[in-house]
Design a protein around this motif. Structure first.
Motif, PDB file in Angstrom:
ATOM      1  N   THR A   4       6.316  -5.319   5.706  1.00 16.57           N
ATOM      2  CA  THR A   4       5.016  -4.872   6.198  1.00 16.57           C
ATOM      3  C   THR A   4       5.117  -3.546   6.939  1.00 16.57           C
ATOM      4  N   GLN A   5       3.990  -2.880   6.991  1.00 20.78           N
ATOM      5  CA  GLN A   5       3.907  -1.618   7.718  1.00 20.78           C
ATOM      6  C   GLN A   5       4.186  -1.856   9.205  1.00 20.78           C
ATOM      7  N   ALA A   6       3.700  -2.962   9.730  1.00 19.49           N
ATOM      8  CA  ALA A   6       3.925  -3.280  11.145  1.00 19.49           C
ATOM      9  C   ALA A   6       5.423  -3.415  11.437  1.00 19.49           C
ATOM     10  N   VAL A  48       7.611  -1.061  14.010  1.00 20.23           N
ATOM     11  CA  VAL A  48       8.441  -1.643  15.071  1.00 20.23           C
ATOM     12  C   VAL A  48       9.873  -1.141  14.942  1.00 20.23           C
ATOM     13  N   GLN A  49      10.404  -1.112  13.725  1.00 17.65           N
ATOM     14  CA  GLN A  49      11.767  -0.615  13.518  1.00 17.65           C
ATOM     15  C   GLN A  49      11.873   0.861  13.881  1.00 17.65           C
ATOM     16  N   PHE A  50      10.880   1.651  13.527  1.00 14.02           N
ATOM     17  CA  PHE A  50      10.875   3.065  13.898  1.00 14.02           C
ATOM     18  C   PHE A  50      10.907   3.190  15.421  1.00 14.02           C
ATOM     19  N   HIS A  51      10.141   2.351  16.107  1.00 14.95           N
ATOM     20  CA  HIS A  51      10.110   2.394  17.569  1.00 14.95           C
ATOM     21  C   HIS A  51      11.476   2.011  18.145  1.00 14.95           C
ATOM     22  N   ASN A 111      13.680  11.388   8.765  1.00 13.37           N
ATOM     23  CA  ASN A 111      13.937  11.009   7.372  1.00 13.37           C
ATOM     24  C   ASN A 111      13.926   9.496   7.167  1.00 13.37           C
ATOM     25  N   ILE A 112      14.412   8.741   8.134  1.00 11.51           N
ATOM     26  CA  ILE A 112      14.348   7.286   8.042  1.00 11.51           C
ATOM     27  C   ILE A 112      12.882   6.849   8.007  1.00 11.51           C
ATOM     28  N   GLY A 113      12.077   7.444   8.869  1.00  8.79           N
ATOM     29  CA  GLY A 113      10.646   7.135   8.879  1.00  8.79           C
ATOM     30  C   GLY A 113       9.994   7.426   7.540  1.00  8.79           C
ATOM     31  N   LEU A 114      10.362   8.549   6.941  1.00 12.25           N
ATOM     32  CA  LEU A 114       9.822   8.895   5.614  1.00 12.25           C
ATOM     33  C   LEU A 114      10.243   7.861   4.572  1.00 12.25           C
ATOM     34  N   LYS A 115      11.517   7.465   4.597  1.00 10.73           N
ATOM     35  CA  LYS A 115      12.019   6.479   3.638  1.00 10.73           C
ATOM     36  C   LYS A 115      11.331   5.130   3.814  1.00 10.73           C
ATOM     37  N   MET A 116      10.884   4.844   5.041  1.00  4.97           N
ATOM     38  CA  MET A 116      10.164   3.597   5.294  1.00  4.97           C
ATOM     39  C   MET A 116       8.711   3.688   4.828  1.00  4.97           C
ATOM     40  N   GLY A 117       8.288   4.884   4.455  1.00  2.52           N
ATOM     41  CA  GLY A 117       6.919   5.054   3.984  1.00  2.52           C
ATOM     42  C   GLY A 117       5.921   5.337   5.091  1.00  2.52           C
ATOM     43  N   LEU A 118       6.422   5.746   6.238  1.00  2.00           N
ATOM     44  CA  LEU A 118       5.524   6.083   7.343  1.00  2.00           C
ATOM     45  C   LEU A 118       4.959   7.485   7.121  1.00  2.00           C
ATOM     46  N   PRO A 140       5.222   4.625  24.968  1.00  7.09           N
ATOM     47  CA  PRO A 140       4.703   3.262  25.106  1.00  7.09           C
ATOM     48  C   PRO A 140       4.244   2.715  23.751  1.00  7.09           C
ATOM     49  N   PRO A 141       4.476   1.429  23.514  1.00  4.52           N
ATOM     50  CA  PRO A 141       4.101   0.838  22.215  1.00  4.52           C
ATOM     51  C   PRO A 141       2.648   1.076  21.829  1.00  4.52           C
ATOM     52  N   ASN A 142       1.734   0.981  22.794  1.00  2.60           N
ATOM     53  CA  ASN A 142       0.314   1.173  22.454  1.00  2.60           C
ATOM     54  C   ASN A 142       0.033   2.604  21.998  1.00  2.60           C
ATOM     55  N   VAL A 143       0.725   3.575  22.568  1.00  2.02           N
ATOM     56  CA  VAL A 143       0.558   4.968  22.151  1.00  2.02           C
ATOM     57  C   VAL A 143       1.097   5.142  20.730  1.00  2.02           C
ATOM     58  N   LEU A 144       2.258   4.589  20.482  1.00  3.54           N
ATOM     59  CA  LEU A 144       2.865   4.663  19.152  1.00  3.54           C
ATOM     60  C   LEU A 144       1.943   4.035  18.101  1.00  3.54           C
ATOM     61  N   ILE A 145       1.430   2.861  18.402  1.00  7.88           N
ATOM     62  CA  ILE A 145       0.535   2.162  17.466  1.00  7.88           C
ATOM     63  C   ILE A 145      -0.722   2.975  17.225  1.00  7.88           C
ATOM     64  N   ASP A 146      -1.294   3.552  18.290  1.00  7.78           N
ATOM     65  CA  ASP A 146      -2.502   4.368  18.130  1.00  7.78           C
ATOM     66  C   ASP A 146      -2.257   5.578  17.235  1.00  7.78           C
ATOM     67  N   ILE A 147      -1.088   6.183  17.367  1.00 10.95           N
ATOM     68  CA  ILE A 147      -0.756   7.338  16.526  1.00 10.95           C
ATOM     69  C   ILE A 147      -0.723   6.911  15.059  1.00 10.95           C
ATOM     70  N   PHE A 148      -0.040   5.811  14.770  1.00  9.32           N
ATOM     71  CA  PHE A 148       0.047   5.363  13.380  1.00  9.32           C
ATOM     72  C   PHE A 148      -1.299   4.874  12.862  1.00  9.32           C
ATOM     73  N   LYS A 149      -2.079   4.202  13.714  1.00 11.29           N
ATOM     74  CA  LYS A 149      -3.411   3.736  13.299  1.00 11.29           C
ATOM     75  C   LYS A 149      -4.285   4.908  12.877  1.00 11.29           C
ATOM     76  N   ALA A 150      -4.222   5.979  13.643  1.00 10.89           N
ATOM     77  CA  ALA A 150      -5.046   7.162  13.351  1.00 10.89           C
ATOM     78  C   ALA A 150      -4.754   7.741  11.977  1.00 10.89           C
ATOM     79  N   HIS A 151      -3.540   7.553  11.498  1.00 14.45           N
ATOM     80  CA  HIS A 151      -3.150   8.106  10.207  1.00 14.45           C
ATOM     81  C   HIS A 151      -3.364   7.137   9.058  1.00 14.45           C
ATOM     82  N   TYR A 152      -3.783   5.927   9.388  1.00 15.61           N
ATOM     83  CA  TYR A 152      -4.077   4.949   8.331  1.00 15.61           C
ATOM     84  C   TYR A 152      -5.564   4.752   8.135  1.00 15.61           C
TER      85      TYR A 152
END
Length: 133
Positions: A61-63, A67-70, A92-99, A120-132
């Motif tokens: 899953t993307q989630a 989490v692994q990227f974090h 590059n790891i993030g790219l390979k994960m499809g982020l 902070p996890p909530n900031v990280l999640i918000d960044i990724f949410k914005a791009h999805y």
């Protein structure tokens, strides 16, 4: 959560990332050992992963990938040092994960705004949410 094989793969990837600078510092070792414990992997198995990689199991899953990227981001900053090679490898790891590349870059940029570069996890999640959306 993940299967045991996925957990071994997660930890193995983290160990490889920690060694990108050809060394494993004590702070990195301790962090990895804590992650192993949190994943339910005993110390003997963890020590074995230091000697031999586990087969790569893609995260489903993307989630799980976020989490692994974090985790990798935290690992990169645990020794209070950052090297260009580590940052490039993490990207590059993030790219390979499809982020999303823009989200990865944004996380790597904003981490400098937080104490010890710990996003902070909530900031990280918000960044990724914005791009999805």
């Amino acid at each position: 959560m993940s299967t045991y094989e996925e957990k071994l793969s997660i930890l193995s990837e983290m160990i490889a990332f920690a060694r990108v600078d050809h060394t494993l510092k004590q702070s990195e070792y301790e962090f990895l050992l804590k992650v192993a414990h949190n994943l339910g992997i005993d110390k003997l198995t963890f020590e074995g992963l230091l000697q031999q990689k586990s087969p790569k199991v893609p995260l489903k899953t993307q989630a799980e990938r976020i989490v692994q990227f974090h985790r990798l981001l935290l690992l990169m900053n645990v020794d209070q040092e950052q090297h260009k090679k580590e940052i490039n490898t993490l990207y590059n790891i993030g790219l390979k994960m499809g982020l999303p590349p823009v989200a990865i870059g944004q996380v790597l940029e904003v981490m400098h705004n937080y104490p010890d570069n710990v996003v902070p996890p909530n900031v990280l999640i918000d960044i990724f949410k914005a791009h999805y959306n």
